[in-house]
Design an enzyme around this catalytic site. Structure first.
Site, PDB file in Angstrom:
ATOM      1  N   CYS A 105     -67.834 -38.509  32.568  1.00  0.00           N
ATOM      2  CA  CYS A 105     -68.515 -37.234  32.704  1.00  0.00           C
ATOM      3  C   CYS A 105     -67.953 -36.445  33.875  1.00  0.00           C
ATOM      4  O   CYS A 105     -67.182 -36.955  34.664  1.00  0.00           O
ATOM      5  CB  CYS A 105     -69.995 -37.503  32.958  1.00  0.00           C
ATOM      6  SG  CYS A 105     -70.707 -38.683  31.818  1.00  0.00           S
ATOM      7  N   ARG A 145     -63.154 -33.583  30.986  1.00  0.00           N
ATOM      8  CA  ARG A 145     -63.587 -34.915  31.407  1.00  0.00           C
ATOM      9  C   ARG A 145     -64.628 -35.490  30.455  1.00  0.00           C
ATOM     10  O   ARG A 145     -64.844 -36.704  30.435  1.00  0.00           O
ATOM     11  CB  ARG A 145     -64.179 -34.872  32.818  1.00  0.00           C
ATOM     12  CG  ARG A 145     -63.225 -34.421  33.903  1.00  0.00           C
ATOM     13  CD  ARG A 145     -63.946 -34.325  35.234  1.00  0.00           C
ATOM     14  NE  ARG A 145     -64.552 -35.597  35.564  1.00  0.00           N
ATOM     15  CZ  ARG A 145     -63.909 -36.566  36.230  1.00  0.00           C
ATOM     16  NH1 ARG A 145     -62.671 -36.370  36.614  1.00  0.00           N
ATOM     17  NH2 ARG A 145     -64.492 -37.713  36.488  1.00  0.00           N
ATOM     18  N   TRP A 151     -69.792 -37.536  28.663  1.00  0.00           N
ATOM     19  CA  TRP A 151     -69.015 -38.333  27.707  1.00  0.00           C
ATOM     20  C   TRP A 151     -69.840 -39.600  27.525  1.00  0.00           C
ATOM     21  O   TRP A 151     -69.911 -40.441  28.413  1.00  0.00           O
ATOM     22  CB  TRP A 151     -67.641 -38.676  28.277  1.00  0.00           C
ATOM     23  CG  TRP A 151     -66.742 -39.377  27.320  1.00  0.00           C
ATOM     24  CD1 TRP A 151     -66.169 -38.858  26.191  1.00  0.00           C
ATOM     25  CD2 TRP A 151     -66.274 -40.746  27.398  1.00  0.00           C
ATOM     26  NE1 TRP A 151     -65.392 -39.813  25.579  1.00  0.00           N
ATOM     27  CE2 TRP A 151     -65.442 -40.973  26.274  1.00  0.00           C
ATOM     28  CE3 TRP A 151     -66.491 -41.786  28.284  1.00  0.00           C
ATOM     29  CZ2 TRP A 151     -64.824 -42.207  26.034  1.00  0.00           C
ATOM     30  CZ3 TRP A 151     -65.874 -43.024  28.046  1.00  0.00           C
ATOM     31  CH2 TRP A 151     -65.050 -43.219  26.932  1.00  0.00           C
ATOM     32  N   ASN A 164     -72.102 -39.865  36.908  1.00  0.00           N
ATOM     33  CA  ASN A 164     -70.868 -40.220  36.193  1.00  0.00           C
ATOM     34  C   ASN A 164     -70.595 -41.698  36.448  1.00  0.00           C
ATOM     35  O   ASN A 164     -70.656 -42.144  37.598  1.00  0.00           O
ATOM     36  CB  ASN A 164     -69.691 -39.383  36.714  1.00  0.00           C
ATOM     37  CG  ASN A 164     -68.363 -39.910  36.163  1.00  0.00           C
ATOM     38  OD1 ASN A 164     -68.303 -40.390  35.038  1.00  0.00           O
ATOM     39  ND2 ASN A 164     -67.326 -39.862  36.983  1.00  0.00           N
ATOM     40  N   GLY A 165     -70.341 -42.453  35.404  1.00  0.00           N
ATOM     41  CA  GLY A 165     -70.055 -43.881  35.584  1.00  0.00           C
ATOM     42  C   GLY A 165     -71.039 -44.739  34.807  1.00  0.00           C
ATOM     43  O   GLY A 165     -71.676 -44.262  33.856  1.00  0.00           O
ATOM     44  N   GLU A 195     -45.800 -44.046  21.087  1.00  0.00           N
ATOM     45  CA  GLU A 195     -46.403 -42.857  21.714  1.00  0.00           C
ATOM     46  C   GLU A 195     -46.665 -41.765  20.676  1.00  0.00           C
ATOM     47  O   GLU A 195     -47.706 -41.115  20.677  1.00  0.00           O
ATOM     48  CB  GLU A 195     -45.485 -42.327  22.831  1.00  0.00           C
ATOM     49  CG  GLU A 195     -45.845 -40.976  23.422  1.00  0.00           C
ATOM     50  CD  GLU A 195     -47.250 -40.847  23.971  1.00  0.00           C
ATOM     51  OE1 GLU A 195     -47.710 -39.696  24.126  1.00  0.00           O
ATOM     52  OE2 GLU A 195     -47.919 -41.880  24.172  1.00  0.00           O
ATOM     53  N   LYS A 210     -50.191 -39.839  19.666  1.00  0.00           N
ATOM     54  CA  LYS A 210     -50.410 -38.381  19.640  1.00  0.00           C
ATOM     55  C   LYS A 210     -51.047 -37.963  18.311  1.00  0.00           C
ATOM     56  O   LYS A 210     -51.975 -37.171  18.267  1.00  0.00           O
ATOM     57  CB  LYS A 210     -49.078 -37.624  19.826  1.00  0.00           C
ATOM     58  CG  LYS A 210     -48.590 -37.583  21.266  1.00  0.00           C
ATOM     59  CD  LYS A 210     -49.415 -36.752  22.166  1.00  0.00           C
ATOM     60  CE  LYS A 210     -50.264 -37.455  23.205  1.00  0.00           C
ATOM     61  NZ  LYS A 210     -50.100 -38.688  23.770  1.00  0.00           N
ATOM     62  N   GLU A 218     -54.712 -39.141  18.320  1.00  0.00           N
ATOM     63  CA  GLU A 218     -55.551 -38.368  19.257  1.00  0.00           C
ATOM     64  C   GLU A 218     -55.834 -36.963  18.734  1.00  0.00           C
ATOM     65  O   GLU A 218     -56.952 -36.461  18.832  1.00  0.00           O
ATOM     66  CB  GLU A 218     -54.843 -38.239  20.604  1.00  0.00           C
ATOM     67  CG  GLU A 218     -54.805 -39.488  21.456  1.00  0.00           C
ATOM     68  CD  GLU A 218     -53.984 -39.267  22.733  1.00  0.00           C
ATOM     69  OE1 GLU A 218     -54.505 -39.544  23.831  1.00  0.00           O
ATOM     70  OE2 GLU A 218     -52.822 -38.820  22.622  1.00  0.00           O
ATOM     71  N   HIS A 239     -41.030 -57.184   7.548  1.00  0.00           N
ATOM     72  CA  HIS A 239     -41.924 -58.324   7.821  1.00  0.00           C
ATOM     73  C   HIS A 239     -43.398 -57.925   7.719  1.00  0.00           C
ATOM     74  O   HIS A 239     -44.249 -58.511   8.386  1.00  0.00           O
ATOM     75  CB  HIS A 239     -41.631 -58.897   9.218  1.00  0.00           C
ATOM     76  CG  HIS A 239     -40.181 -59.235   9.404  1.00  0.00           C
ATOM     77  ND1 HIS A 239     -39.535 -60.185   8.647  1.00  0.00           N
ATOM     78  CD2 HIS A 239     -39.247 -58.695  10.225  1.00  0.00           C
ATOM     79  CE1 HIS A 239     -38.267 -60.246   9.017  1.00  0.00           C
ATOM     80  NE2 HIS A 239     -38.064 -59.358   9.962  1.00  0.00           N
ATOM     81  N   LYS A 260     -60.179 -36.959  29.140  1.00  0.00           N
ATOM     82  CA  LYS A 260     -58.865 -36.884  29.770  1.00  0.00           C
ATOM     83  C   LYS A 260     -58.540 -38.115  30.588  1.00  0.00           C
ATOM     84  O   LYS A 260     -57.425 -38.634  30.543  1.00  0.00           O
ATOM     85  CB  LYS A 260     -58.765 -35.637  30.641  1.00  0.00           C
ATOM     86  CG  LYS A 260     -57.413 -35.411  31.256  1.00  0.00           C
ATOM     87  CD  LYS A 260     -56.367 -35.188  30.177  1.00  0.00           C
ATOM     88  CE  LYS A 260     -54.943 -35.226  30.641  1.00  0.00           C
ATOM     89  NZ  LYS A 260     -53.976 -35.314  29.588  1.00  0.00           N
TER      90      LYS A 260
END
Ligand code: BG6
Length: 585
Positions: A2, A27, A74, A100-101, A462, A466, A469, A485, A580
């Site tokens: 948050c 955030r 969040w 936050n946390g 990567e 992307k 996300e 395989h 983020k």
């Protein structure tokens, strides 16, 4: 995680708080809320949605008073609902908090408080802070005493801001970021300098295990034992104020488009530190690389580069995994921690574990004032400016450029042409219309595979990240040689495969894989400097040195993911369920 914010001063608090929350929305963006105090009354408004939506619905900016607190959420504990949104009032309504946390012992504390008659409206762990403060304030009628008692009981990783009905603000930091903004006649409290950078660039970074009291424009800082801590003001670089989209539709597109410039700045503000790091890498027996998400993928590229071009063996470790095999790390070794934000809890945890084995910490970070920077022995700055889009783009290429600069220092034969890299990026960005067209093919697709060999394999991983996300399409990075395989079983007319295939030592083998996939009816997007009839779609990348292909081949896939996100009508900047930097484990 948050974002939390607080303000006390001579101006109306609510508009300032809403502006700060807008800038920190990356955030966490499940729900939003603001509470202000005027004439010893606390007024609070909150709801599910982004800052703009909740502000329009509840007129947050109209809340009265010159003191206030705010929050964007969040969700960790409790569903995304109005009641679980912050701020949370205490039962008396005379205290309100934003947090936050994670409070790890909230169940026990809640049961104890319920036995004493406290009632809880939400499912969150955070709400217990409000009632715990009320309990201790009722006993002592002293905010300092209240904070000492409350922080002594809380377990977990947290930062919170509490507003008392008399207008006093109190805040505490235990592992989660908390910064004071010092204005002429006002104070800000925030998770991130972005919360107040437009109003002041004077900041006090709160140390771990400290709490803050602000009353009548008087600022006091104490540690959790009650000892006075002298505030140290740091000037925040104004570049962090530049969080505007400009003419771009989204931050993500802006940040992808900035890369032909940002690559030049990578490591430039910490040249001495880079040289010092190179010295340690040259003389160390055991070197470990770590990070989360995209930063972990950069560590995989680093492993390849250091082995191939500097003959240095390293081990890449996913930060969140290290706690389950701490013995992986030899004592007195080097840990290279890569993190855009410098606040990812998993990375900070990995650093903590390494420090217990007396390791030297070399960090590659974008935010030089972050918690990770303060935990590190050597800090190399990415210098790519604020990255707001939740999916990392420019920070990834800045991380790679720093790795290239390290390789260049370690191996004199290596001369990297950064001008050439920058012009390659510009050339690829000019291809955005072609990439946009290819992206329209992905609208109904549910599975995408990205294939690469050698140094292109980490880029395949990567690239898959992307796509996940930004588009919510299932995507997987495959090592070219592993196709036969297993993954080949997944190839049929319903899937798309992105083949990363520049004309280097991997070219022929990867082209063979492309033909094997095509034979099963899958559609192929070729990312290469050379076209082939195996590709249904070809995105040309300029021919460059084998060493630097990882940068130029990343850009088209960032763009493809962005345009596919628009096709799928997802929010490219604030993808669902993500944030983020994740400051909770
Ligand atoms: C995630 C971000 O939360 O954290 C990713 O959405 C990022 O984009 C990852 O790569 C790691 O973050 P950082 O700041 O430690 O590099």
């Amino acid at each position: 995680m948050c974002s939390i914010i607080g303000y006390t001063g001579e101006d109306d608090a609510a508009p300032i708080l809403v502006k700060g929350l807008r800038r920190m929305e990356y955030r966490g963006y499940d729900s939003v809320g603001v509470a202000t105090e005027s004439e010893n009354q606390i007024e609070l408004k909150k709801g599910v949605g982004k800052v703009e939506e909740v502000n329009t619905k509840f007129h947050l900016e109209k809340l009265p008073g010159k003191i206030g607190i705010g929050h964007t959420r969040w969700a960790t504990h409790g569903k995304v609902t109005d009641l679980n949104a912050h701020p949370h009032p205490s039962n008396s309504g005379k205290i309100a908090i934003v947090h936050n946390g994670i409070i790890e012992n909230f169940t026990e504390l809640k049961q104890e408080l319920e036995k004493e008659g406290y009632k809880f409206q939400s499912e969150t762990d955070s709400e217990i802070i409000a009632n715990l403060l009320q309990k201790h304030f009722q006993d002592s009628k002293d905010v300092k005493e209240t904070m000492l008692k409350t922080t002594a009981e809380l377990k977990g990783h947290y930062s919170f801001i509490a507003m008392f009905e008399n207008g006093e603000l109190a805040a505490a930091r235990f592992h989660e970021p908390l910064i004071i903004g010092v204005g002429e006649k006002n104070y800000f409290l925030s998770s991130d300098v972005l919360g107040f950078i437009e109003q002041t660039d004077d900041a006090v970074y709160i140390n771990n295990g400290n709490f803050v009291l602000i009353n009548q424009a008087k600022l006091q800082i104490f540690d959790f034992d009650g000892n006075v801590i002298k505030p140290e003001i740091t000037k925040v670089s104004k570049e962090f104020a530049d969080v505007y989209k400009g003419d771009y539709a989204h931050f993500t597109l802006k940040e992808i488009s900035e890369q032909s410039d940002t690559i030049f700045r990578a490591g430039e503000s910490t040249k001495e530190a880079l040289k010092e790091a190179v010295d340690y890498l040259r003389h160390s027996k055991n070197i470990y690389l770590t990070g989360s998400g995209t930063s972990y993928n950069a560590s995989l590229v680093a492993k390849y580069l250091l082995a191939k071009y500097a003959k240095i063996k390293t081990e890449s470790i996913i930060s969140s995994e290290l706690q389950f095999s701490p013995d992986l790390i030899e004592p007195n070794s080097i840990l290279v921690a890569i993190s855009q934000s410098g606040e990812s809890a998993d990375v900070l945890e990995a650093v903590n574990i390494a420090k217990k084995s007396n390791c030297k910490i070399i960090s590659i970070i974008n935010s030089l004032t972050s918690s990770l920077a303060r935990e590190s022995d050597i800090v190399i700055g990415m210098n790519c400016g604020p990255e707001i889009g939740v999916a990392a783009t420019k920070s990834f290429t800045s991380q790679l450029i720093i790795l290239y600069k390290i390789i260049q220092e370690l191996n004199e034969e290596i001369k990297i042409n950064f001008e050439e890299i920058s012009s390659s990026i510009s050339k690829i960005l000019e291809e955005h219309n072609l990439i946009k067209k290819i992206a329209s093919e992905l609208k109904e697709i549910s599975d995408i595979y990205v294939l690469g060999r050698g140094i292109h394999y980490p880029i395949a991983i990567e690239s898959a990240l992307k796509i996940k996300e930004l588009t919510y399409i299932h995507a997987e990075g495959i090592a070219g040689g592993e196709l036969k395989h297993g993954p080949l079983a997944l190839m049929d007319t319903n899937v798309f495969v992105i083949i990363i295939n520049p004309e280097d030592s991997t070219y022929q083998d990867t082209l063979t894989s492309a033909r094997e996939i095509k034979a099963r009816g899958a559609k192929i997007i070729g990312i290469s400097d050379k076209n082939s009839d195996a590709y249904d779609f070809w995105v040309k990348i300029p021919k460059t040195d084998e060493l630097t292909y990882p940068i130029s081949e990343t850009i088209p896939i960032q763009l493809l993911s962005y345009y596919a996100a628009l096709e799928k009508e997802t929010d490219p900047d604030y993808p669902r369920n993500l944030a983020k930097s994740v400051t909770v484990k």
